[in-house]
Design a protein around this motif. Structure first.
Motif, PDB file in Angstrom:
ATOM      1  N   GLY A 104       0.839  -1.207   0.000  1.00  0.00           N
ATOM      2  CA  GLY A 104       0.000   0.000   0.000  1.00  0.00           C
ATOM      3  C   GLY A 104       0.867   1.247   0.000  1.00  0.00           C
ATOM      4  N   LEU A 105       0.184   2.365  -0.167  1.00  0.00           N
ATOM      5  CA  LEU A 105       0.874   3.659  -0.220  1.00  0.00           C
ATOM      6  C   LEU A 105       1.571   3.970   1.104  1.00  0.00           C
ATOM      7  N   SER A 106       2.523   4.861   1.043  1.00  0.00           N
ATOM      8  CA  SER A 106       3.121   5.398   2.258  1.00  0.00           C
ATOM      9  C   SER A 106       2.003   6.047   3.095  1.00  0.00           C
ATOM     10  N   GLY A 107       1.961   5.720   4.372  1.00  0.00           N
ATOM     11  CA  GLY A 107       0.946   6.295   5.244  1.00  0.00           C
ATOM     12  C   GLY A 107      -0.374   5.535   5.258  1.00  0.00           C
ATOM     13  N   SER A 108      -0.429   4.420   4.523  1.00  0.00           N
ATOM     14  CA  SER A 108      -1.697   3.675   4.465  1.00  0.00           C
ATOM     15  C   SER A 108      -1.904   2.805   5.699  1.00  0.00           C
ATOM     16  N   GLY A 109      -0.880   2.652   6.525  1.00  0.00           N
ATOM     17  CA  GLY A 109      -1.026   1.868   7.761  1.00  0.00           C
ATOM     18  C   GLY A 109      -0.371   0.501   7.719  1.00  0.00           C
ATOM     19  N   LYS A 110       0.541   0.288   6.780  1.00  0.00           N
ATOM     20  CA  LYS A 110       1.197  -1.038   6.634  1.00  0.00           C
ATOM     21  C   LYS A 110       1.938  -1.437   7.912  1.00  0.00           C
ATOM     22  N   SER A 111       2.819  -0.546   8.369  1.00  0.00           N
ATOM     23  CA  SER A 111       3.648  -0.877   9.540  1.00  0.00           C
ATOM     24  C   SER A 111       2.775  -1.068  10.775  1.00  0.00           C
ATOM     25  N   THR A 112       1.745  -0.240  10.900  1.00  0.00           N
ATOM     26  CA  THR A 112       0.863  -0.326  12.072  1.00  0.00           C
ATOM     27  C   THR A 112       0.144  -1.666  12.102  1.00  0.00           C
ATOM     28  N   VAL A 113      -0.407  -2.069  10.965  1.00  0.00           N
ATOM     29  CA  VAL A 113      -1.155  -3.330  10.950  1.00  0.00           C
ATOM     30  C   VAL A 113      -0.190  -4.520  11.068  1.00  0.00           C
ATOM     31  N   ALA A 210      -3.197  13.150   4.081  1.00  0.00           N
ATOM     32  CA  ALA A 210      -3.651  13.928   5.246  1.00  0.00           C
ATOM     33  C   ALA A 210      -2.935  13.440   6.506  1.00  0.00           C
ATOM     34  N   ARG A 211      -2.666  12.140   6.597  1.00  0.00           N
ATOM     35  CA  ARG A 211      -1.951  11.610   7.770  1.00  0.00           C
ATOM     36  C   ARG A 211      -0.497  12.097   7.776  1.00  0.00           C
ATOM     37  N   ASP A 212       0.175  11.865   6.692  1.00  0.00           N
ATOM     38  CA  ASP A 212       1.576  12.285   6.449  1.00  0.00           C
ATOM     39  C   ASP A 212       2.442  12.321   7.718  1.00  0.00           C
ATOM     40  N   PRO A 213       2.572  11.187   8.416  1.00  0.00           N
ATOM     41  CA  PRO A 213       3.253  11.214   9.727  1.00  0.00           C
ATOM     42  C   PRO A 213       4.734  11.599   9.643  1.00  0.00           C
ATOM     43  N   LYS A 214       5.350  11.381   8.481  1.00  0.00           N
ATOM     44  CA  LYS A 214       6.784  11.707   8.364  1.00  0.00           C
ATOM     45  C   LYS A 214       7.010  12.997   7.580  1.00  0.00           C
ATOM     46  N   GLY A 251     -12.826  -4.138   8.933  1.00  0.00           N
ATOM     47  CA  GLY A 251     -12.435  -3.338  10.099  1.00  0.00           C
ATOM     48  C   GLY A 251     -11.628  -2.121   9.694  1.00  0.00           C
ATOM     49  N   THR A 252     -11.730  -1.068  10.475  1.00  0.00           N
ATOM     50  CA  THR A 252     -11.012   0.161  10.129  1.00  0.00           C
ATOM     51  C   THR A 252      -9.929   0.515  11.155  1.00  0.00           C
ATOM     52  N   SER A 253     -10.006  -0.083  12.340  1.00  0.00           N
ATOM     53  CA  SER A 253      -8.926   0.175  13.305  1.00  0.00           C
ATOM     54  C   SER A 253      -7.823  -0.863  13.072  1.00  0.00           C
ATOM     55  N   PRO A 254      -6.572  -0.527  13.434  1.00  0.00           N
ATOM     56  CA  PRO A 254      -5.466  -1.477  13.220  1.00  0.00           C
ATOM     57  C   PRO A 254      -5.742  -2.847  13.857  1.00  0.00           C
ATOM     58  N   MET A 255      -6.318  -2.876  15.062  1.00  0.00           N
ATOM     59  CA  MET A 255      -6.576  -4.160  15.721  1.00  0.00           C
ATOM     60  C   MET A 255      -7.646  -4.963  14.985  1.00  0.00           C
TER      61      MET A 255
HETATM   62  N1  LIG Z   1      -6.234   1.940  10.784  1.00  0.00           N
HETATM   63  C1  LIG Z   1      -5.782   3.181  10.990  1.00  0.00           C
HETATM   64  N2  LIG Z   1      -6.643   4.186  11.186  1.00  0.00           N
HETATM   65  C2  LIG Z   1      -6.202   5.449  11.380  1.00  0.00           C
HETATM   66  N3  LIG Z   1      -4.898   5.790  11.391  1.00  0.00           N
HETATM   67  C3  LIG Z   1      -4.001   4.832  11.191  1.00  0.00           C
HETATM   68  C4  LIG Z   1      -4.388   3.472  10.968  1.00  0.00           C
HETATM   69  N4  LIG Z   1      -3.271   2.741  10.774  1.00  0.00           N
HETATM   70  C5  LIG Z   1      -2.241   3.590  10.872  1.00  0.00           C
HETATM   71  N5  LIG Z   1      -2.656   4.830  11.132  1.00  0.00           N
HETATM   72  C6  LIG Z   1      -1.822   6.031  11.270  1.00  0.00           C
HETATM   73  O1  LIG Z   1      -1.423   6.375   9.952  1.00  0.00           O
HETATM   74  C7  LIG Z   1      -0.079   6.779   9.936  1.00  0.00           C
HETATM   75  C8  LIG Z   1       0.714   5.896   8.975  1.00  0.00           C
HETATM   76  O2  LIG Z   1       0.750   4.583   9.469  1.00  0.00           O
HETATM   77  P1  LIG Z   1       1.957   3.638   9.125  1.00  0.00           P
HETATM   78  O3  LIG Z   1       1.650   2.323   9.731  1.00  0.00           O
HETATM   79  O4  LIG Z   1       3.262   4.276   9.475  1.00  0.00           O
HETATM   80  O5  LIG Z   1       1.811   3.542   7.533  1.00  0.00           O
HETATM   81  P2  LIG Z   1       2.828   2.991   6.440  1.00  0.00           P
HETATM   82  O6  LIG Z   1       3.685   1.959   7.105  1.00  0.00           O
HETATM   83  O7  LIG Z   1       1.954   2.423   5.381  1.00  0.00           O
HETATM   84  O8  LIG Z   1       3.596   4.177   5.981  1.00  0.00           O
HETATM   85  C9  LIG Z   1       0.410   6.697  11.373  1.00  0.00           C
HETATM   86  O9  LIG Z   1       0.347   7.979  11.936  1.00  0.00           O
HETATM   87  C10 LIG Z   1      -0.549   5.754  12.032  1.00  0.00           C
HETATM   88  O10 LIG Z   1      -0.727   6.048  13.399  1.00  0.00           O
END
Ligand SMILES: Nc1ncnc2c1ncn2[C@@H]1O[C@H](COP(=O)(O)OP(=O)(O)O)[C@@H](O)[C@H]1O
Ligand SMILES: Nc1ncnc2c1ncn2[C@@H]1O[C@H](COP(=O)(O)OS(=O)(=O)O)[C@@H](OP(=O)(O)O)[C@H]1O
Length: 273
Positions: A104-113, A210-214, A251-255
């Motif tokens: 998925g795209l950067s910021g899509s939540g890959k690392s989190t999930v 919109a998330r753009d954490p980095k 589901g929409t939350s990481p868990m």
């Molecule tokens: N399911 C989710 N819902 C909302 N925000 C999320 C979710 N998963 C991740 N995030 C947030 O989105 C941002 C990017 O997540 P990250 O896991 O770093 O993405 P990636 O690895 O794809 O770049 C982080 O700030 C993270 O907290």
């Protein structure tokens, strides 16, 4: 002399049930070395995984036989077998090795999930290991840039490493943008049918941006990062992935997303040997 000592050590191990903490890694090394010098026996595990028993070596006899191969630029190489096989390791771990490929795209939540999934597996007593694009680029793939051919090489190497982890019996979670379909499909083709589970983070670019954490999208929009995925570099979404995350039903939350993947693994029998 060494062989005799190792033999009695081996006899002791067989006779008495031992826990992991009782194993002296040095002793185990000696046992392995000497047994293989004798050329007839090696260690394996009972079905309950607790008491080592002997089984005969069927692959590594010490005899030099079989054809030599050429693979790529590697000439005159030969595949080495060992009688402790994937099935033995899987029995030990009570799970099946496989690759969960999160794209998925950067910021899509890959690392989190990936992390949520690994935690959930751990809590169930299952062994996972994450190969994260960002992390692997700190070491093994530090020589690679983000131009198309380097991204392809990045994915190829991680695919090969993931295959080794799966062969080790581990649930390998590879988390990379992996923007090109053909590169992901090549990784899939390295594994037996079913052992490659493609998970698509189906999150729109606007949400990721919109998330753009980095702060990378901001830099890319300002032209300070060239060839940024989704901005001025392509991302090809999967056509036939096993799981698409980010929708209400998965589901929409990481868990919740991680639970969807765990449910899939349970259903397909990967959480037992
Ligand atoms: N399911 C989710 N819902 C909302 N925000 C999320 C979710 N998963 C991740 N995030 C947030 O989105 C941002 C990017 O997540 P990250 O896991 O770093 O993405 P990636 O690895 O794809 O770049 C982080 O700030 C993270 O907290
Ligand atoms: N040009 C460009 N495009 C995309 N991403 C970039 C780029 N430059 C640096 N980064 C950072 O590198 C992380 C992605 O690395 P990957 O190895 O997963 O990328 S790829 O699969 O080879 O495309 C990515 O991490 P994630 O945000 O976790 O995806 C970024 O932090």
């Amino acid at each position: 002399m060494i062989a005799a000592g190792a033999k009695s050590l081996l006899g002791l191990s067989i006779a008495s049930p031992i826990g992991v903490s009782d194993i002296n890694p040095r002793s185990v090394g000696v046992v392995r070395c000497c047994v293989s010098m004798e050329g007839s026996q090696t260690m394996s595990h009972n079905k309950n995984g607790s008491i080592p028993e002997l089984k005969s070596i069927n692959g590594h006899t010490g005899q030099k036989q079989g054809p030599l191969s050429t693979v790529g630029n590697s000439t005159n190489i030969k595949w080495q077998e060992c009688s402790v096989e994937k099935v033995d390791r899987q029995r030990l771990l009570n799970q099946k090795g496989c690759v969960i490929w999160v794209t998925g795209l950067s910021g899509s939540g890959k690392s989190t999930v990936a992390c949520a999934l690994n935690q959930m597996l751990y809590q169930k007593g299952k062994l996972g290991y994450i190969l994260d694009g960002d992390n692997v680029r700190h070491g093994l793939n530090r020589d690679l840039s983000f131009k198309a051919e380097d991204r392809a090489e990045n994915i190829r190497r991680v695919g090969e490493v993931a295959k080794l982890f799966a062969d080790a019996g581990i649930i390998c979670i590879a988390s990379l943008i992996s923007p090109y379909r053909v590169d992901r499909d090549t990784c899939r083709s390295l594994l037996p049918e079913g052992d490659f589970v493609e998970v698509f983070m189906d999150v729109p670019l606007e949400v990721c941006e919109a998330r753009d954490p980095k702060g990378l999208y901001k830099l890319a929009r300002a032209g300070k990062i060239k060839g940024f995925t989704g901005i001025d570099d392509p991302y090809e979404p999967p056509l036939n992935c096993e799981i698409a995350l980010g929708h209400q039903e998965t589901g929409t939350s990481p868990m919740e997303m991680a639970a969807t993947v765990v449910g899939y693994l349970e259903k397909k029998g990967y959480l037992q040997a």
